[in-house]
Design a protein around this motif. Structure first.
Motif, PDB file in Angstrom:
ATOM      1  N   ALA A   1       0.874  -1.206  -0.055  1.00 42.08           N
ATOM      2  CA  ALA A   1       0.116  -0.130  -0.086  1.00 42.08           C
ATOM      3  C   ALA A   1       0.807   1.222   0.064  1.00 42.08           C
ATOM      4  CB  ALA A   1      -0.973   0.036   1.211  1.00 42.08           C
ATOM      5  N   ARG A   2       1.872   1.229   0.874  1.00 41.12           N
ATOM      6  CA  ARG A   2       2.756   2.324   0.866  1.00 41.12           C
ATOM      7  C   ARG A   2       3.541   2.574  -0.580  1.00 41.12           C
ATOM      8  NH1 ARG A   2       3.636   0.405   6.173  1.00 41.12           N
ATOM      9  NH2 ARG A   2       5.425  -0.635   5.590  1.00 41.12           N
ATOM     10  N   ALA A   3       3.947   1.523  -1.014  1.00 41.13           N
ATOM     11  CA  ALA A   3       4.543   1.549  -2.515  1.00 41.13           C
ATOM     12  C   ALA A   3       3.557   2.058  -3.408  1.00 41.13           C
ATOM     13  CB  ALA A   3       5.391   0.224  -2.799  1.00 41.13           C
ATOM     14  N   VAL A   4       2.438   1.575  -3.340  1.00 45.98           N
ATOM     15  CA  VAL A   4       1.188   2.201  -4.435  1.00 45.98           C
ATOM     16  C   VAL A   4       1.006   3.525  -4.383  1.00 45.98           C
ATOM     17  CG1 VAL A   4      -1.101   1.749  -5.329  1.00 45.98           C
ATOM     18  CG2 VAL A   4       0.365  -0.190  -4.936  1.00 45.98           C
ATOM     19  N   GLU A   5       1.112   3.953  -3.054  1.00 46.47           N
ATOM     20  CA  GLU A   5       0.787   5.372  -2.580  1.00 46.47           C
ATOM     21  C   GLU A   5       1.760   6.375  -3.534  1.00 46.47           C
ATOM     22  OE1 GLU A   5      -1.214   5.736   1.527  1.00 46.47           O
ATOM     23  OE2 GLU A   5       1.016   5.626   1.511  1.00 46.47           O
ATOM     24  N   ARG A   6       2.964   5.845  -3.593  1.00 45.57           N
ATOM     25  CA  ARG A   6       4.086   6.390  -4.246  1.00 45.57           C
ATOM     26  C   ARG A   6       4.044   6.116  -5.973  1.00 45.57           C
ATOM     27  NH1 ARG A   6       8.339   3.935  -2.631  1.00 45.57           N
ATOM     28  NH2 ARG A   6       9.784   5.451  -3.497  1.00 45.57           N
ATOM     29  N   TYR A   7       3.426   5.513  -6.386  1.00 49.31           N
ATOM     30  CA  TYR A   7       3.183   4.856  -7.822  1.00 49.31           C
ATOM     31  C   TYR A   7       3.766   5.873  -8.793  1.00 49.31           C
ATOM     32  CZ  TYR A   7       1.046   2.465 -11.638  1.00 49.31           C
ATOM     33  OH  TYR A   7       0.763   1.887 -12.905  1.00 49.31           O
ATOM     34  N   PHE A   8       3.360   7.260  -8.779  1.00 44.29           N
ATOM     35  CA  PHE A   8       3.928   8.104  -9.800  1.00 44.29           C
ATOM     36  C   PHE A   8       5.243   8.583  -9.427  1.00 44.29           C
ATOM     37  CE2 PHE A   8      -0.911   8.271 -10.195  1.00 44.29           C
ATOM     38  CZ  PHE A   8      -1.076   7.836 -11.472  1.00 44.29           C
ATOM     39  N   GLN A   9       5.794   8.381  -8.393  1.00 42.33           N
ATOM     40  CA  GLN A   9       7.105   8.790  -8.004  1.00 42.33           C
ATOM     41  C   GLN A   9       8.199   7.602  -8.023  1.00 42.33           C
ATOM     42  OE1 GLN A   9       4.515   9.703  -5.484  1.00 42.33           O
ATOM     43  NE2 GLN A   9       4.199  11.294  -6.894  1.00 42.33           N
ATOM     44  N   LEU A  10       7.693   6.584  -8.388  1.00 44.85           N
ATOM     45  CA  LEU A  10       8.610   5.228  -8.300  1.00 44.85           C
ATOM     46  C   LEU A  10       9.596   5.475  -9.359  1.00 44.85           C
ATOM     47  CD1 LEU A  10       6.041   2.366  -8.026  1.00 44.85           C
ATOM     48  CD2 LEU A  10       7.458   3.383  -6.318  1.00 44.85           C
ATOM     49  N   GLY A  11      11.098   5.026  -9.225  1.00 46.37           N
ATOM     50  CA  GLY A  11      11.977   4.998  -9.861  1.00 46.37           C
ATOM     51  C   GLY A  11      11.797   3.564 -10.800  1.00 46.37           C
ATOM     52  N   GLU A  12      12.499   3.414 -11.791  1.00 44.44           N
ATOM     53  CA  GLU A  12      12.377   2.072 -12.616  1.00 44.44           C
ATOM     54  C   GLU A  12      12.645   0.755 -11.697  1.00 44.44           C
ATOM     55  OE1 GLU A  12      14.609   0.037 -16.671  1.00 44.44           O
ATOM     56  OE2 GLU A  12      14.710   2.320 -16.177  1.00 44.44           O
ATOM     57  N   ASP A  13      13.741   0.705 -10.909  1.00 45.98           N
ATOM     58  CA  ASP A  13      13.844  -0.492 -10.296  1.00 45.98           C
ATOM     59  C   ASP A  13      12.694  -0.596  -9.154  1.00 45.98           C
ATOM     60  OD1 ASP A  13      16.204  -1.026 -11.470  1.00 45.98           O
ATOM     61  OD2 ASP A  13      17.500   0.045  -9.920  1.00 45.98           O
ATOM     62  N   GLU A  14      12.191   0.338  -8.418  1.00 46.65           N
ATOM     63  CA  GLU A  14      11.188   0.211  -7.595  1.00 46.65           C
ATOM     64  C   GLU A  14       9.895  -0.324  -8.413  1.00 46.65           C
ATOM     65  OE1 GLU A  14      11.527   3.361  -4.285  1.00 46.65           O
ATOM     66  OE2 GLU A  14      11.514   4.417  -6.323  1.00 46.65           O
ATOM     67  N   ALA A  15       9.590   0.285  -9.563  1.00 42.98           N
ATOM     68  CA  ALA A  15       8.408   0.026 -10.292  1.00 42.98           C
ATOM     69  C   ALA A  15       8.464  -1.594 -10.942  1.00 42.98           C
ATOM     70  CB  ALA A  15       8.327   1.013 -11.529  1.00 42.98           C
ATOM     71  N   VAL A  16       9.635  -1.868 -11.066  1.00 44.33           N
ATOM     72  CA  VAL A  16       9.723  -3.277 -11.405  1.00 44.33           C
ATOM     73  C   VAL A  16       9.548  -4.366 -10.275  1.00 44.33           C
ATOM     74  CG1 VAL A  16      11.279  -5.180 -12.510  1.00 44.33           C
ATOM     75  CG2 VAL A  16      11.494  -2.811 -13.539  1.00 44.33           C
ATOM     76  N   ASP A  17      10.054  -3.936  -9.319  1.00 38.93           N
ATOM     77  CA  ASP A  17       9.867  -4.591  -7.998  1.00 38.93           C
ATOM     78  C   ASP A  17       8.498  -4.514  -7.611  1.00 38.93           C
ATOM     79  OD1 ASP A  17      12.421  -5.422  -7.907  1.00 38.93           O
ATOM     80  OD2 ASP A  17      12.991  -3.736  -6.192  1.00 38.93           O
ATOM     81  N   LEU A  18       7.730  -3.518  -7.470  1.00 35.15           N
ATOM     82  CA  LEU A  18       6.471  -3.510  -7.313  1.00 35.15           C
ATOM     83  C   LEU A  18       5.361  -4.172  -8.272  1.00 35.15           C
ATOM     84  CD1 LEU A  18       4.081  -2.226  -5.526  1.00 35.15           C
ATOM     85  CD2 LEU A  18       4.285  -0.326  -6.710  1.00 35.15           C
ATOM     86  N   ALA A  19       5.700  -4.070  -9.473  1.00 34.38           N
ATOM     87  CA  ALA A  19       5.044  -4.833 -10.439  1.00 34.38           C
ATOM     88  C   ALA A  19       5.172  -6.439  -9.979  1.00 34.38           C
ATOM     89  CB  ALA A  19       5.640  -4.470 -12.038  1.00 34.38           C
ATOM     90  N   ASP A  20       6.266  -6.720  -9.893  1.00 34.26           N
ATOM     91  CA  ASP A  20       6.344  -8.190  -9.329  1.00 34.26           C
ATOM     92  C   ASP A  20       5.484  -8.456  -8.486  1.00 34.26           C
ATOM     93  OD1 ASP A  20       7.916  -8.818 -11.629  1.00 34.26           O
ATOM     94  OD2 ASP A  20       9.781  -8.797 -10.219  1.00 34.26           O
ATOM     95  N   GLU A  21       5.683  -7.795  -6.979  1.00 36.36           N
ATOM     96  CA  GLU A  21       4.764  -7.844  -5.985  1.00 36.36           C
ATOM     97  C   GLU A  21       3.359  -8.051  -6.106  1.00 36.36           C
ATOM     98  OE1 GLU A  21       5.900  -8.919  -3.160  1.00 36.36           O
ATOM     99  OE2 GLU A  21       7.975  -8.698  -3.411  1.00 36.36           O
ATOM    100  N   LEU A  22       2.973  -6.945  -6.987  1.00 34.44           N
ATOM    101  CA  LEU A  22       1.367  -6.812  -7.478  1.00 34.44           C
ATOM    102  C   LEU A  22       1.036  -7.908  -8.232  1.00 34.44           C
ATOM    103  CD1 LEU A  22       1.349  -2.957  -8.090  1.00 34.44           C
ATOM    104  CD2 LEU A  22       0.749  -4.065  -5.872  1.00 34.44           C
ATOM    105  N   ASP A  23       1.837  -8.499  -8.963  1.00 32.66           N
ATOM    106  CA  ASP A  23       1.497  -9.537  -9.963  1.00 32.66           C
ATOM    107  C   ASP A  23       1.073 -10.709  -9.165  1.00 32.66           C
ATOM    108  OD1 ASP A  23       0.703 -10.352 -12.654  1.00 32.66           O
ATOM    109  OD2 ASP A  23       2.743 -11.556 -12.550  1.00 32.66           O
ATOM    110  N   THR A  24       1.978 -11.020  -8.117  1.00 30.03           N
ATOM    111  CA  THR A  24       1.960 -12.129  -7.222  1.00 30.03           C
ATOM    112  C   THR A  24       0.954 -12.063  -6.345  1.00 30.03           C
ATOM    113  OG1 THR A  24       4.543 -12.267  -7.194  1.00 30.03           O
ATOM    114  CG2 THR A  24       3.216 -13.206  -5.389  1.00 30.03           C
ATOM    115  N   LEU A  25       0.563 -10.893  -5.918  1.00 25.09           N
ATOM    116  CA  LEU A  25      -0.746 -10.727  -5.129  1.00 25.09           C
ATOM    117  C   LEU A  25      -1.982 -10.848  -5.957  1.00 25.09           C
ATOM    118  CD1 LEU A  25      -2.195 -10.183  -2.464  1.00 25.09           C
ATOM    119  CD2 LEU A  25      -1.887  -7.562  -3.010  1.00 25.09           C
ATOM    120  N   TYR A  26      -1.952 -10.459  -7.041  1.00 23.39           N
ATOM    121  CA  TYR A  26      -3.188 -10.561  -7.976  1.00 23.39           C
ATOM    122  C   TYR A  26      -3.119 -11.907  -8.203  1.00 23.39           C
ATOM    123  CZ  TYR A  26      -5.277 -10.453 -12.484  1.00 23.39           C
ATOM    124  OH  TYR A  26      -6.119 -10.713 -13.575  1.00 23.39           O
ATOM    125  N   ASN A  27      -2.310 -12.691  -8.836  1.00 27.15           N
ATOM    126  CA  ASN A  27      -2.369 -14.142  -8.938  1.00 27.15           C
ATOM    127  C   ASN A  27      -2.716 -15.129  -7.833  1.00 27.15           C
ATOM    128  OD1 ASN A  27      -1.832 -13.846 -11.932  1.00 27.15           O
ATOM    129  ND2 ASN A  27       0.505 -13.799 -11.487  1.00 27.15           N
TER     130      ASN A  27
END
Length: 102
Positions: A7-33
């Motif tokens: 939730a904290r990472a998603v709150e910063r969604y538009f400020q994420l750097g590339e590495d953070e965004a990739v890590d978050l995408a993996d985490e969100l995809d895992t939770l989604y699945n």
């Protein structure tokens, strides 16, 4: 990553750097699945007290029959359609393709 961290990472969604965004995408995809798998399993077990499975179908039908949907209802319908289409694809197409019955 726990849900509060997500939730904290998603709150910063538009400020994420590339590495953070990739890590978050993996985490969100895992939770989604993981969450999606729980509901697909409900559909597979519909014969074993399938109130949950019936609820998924009923809610999808209700939303599909509405003339207009709120944004929240559209998002719910997107999720339900994804769950239902994945279930149907897996049950009726995926296994036939894997068995060479195409």
């Amino acid at each position: 990553m726990e849900r509060r961290e997500l939730a904290r990472a998603v709150e910063r969604y538009f400020q994420l750097g590339e590495d953070e965004a990739v890590d978050l995408a993996d985490e969100l995809d895992t939770l989604y699945n993981n969450m999606k798998a729980k509901y697909i399993e409900l559909l597979w077990k519909r014969g074993e007290g399938g109130e949950g499975a019936a609820g998924i179908v009923k809610r999808a039908v209700e939303l599909l029959n509405k003339e207009e949907l709120s944004q929240d209802e559209e998002l719910i319908l997107i999720a339900l359609l994804d769950i239902l289409s994945t279930d149907l694809y897996d049950r009726y197409l995926l296994y036939k393709v894997e068995a060479g019955e195409e």
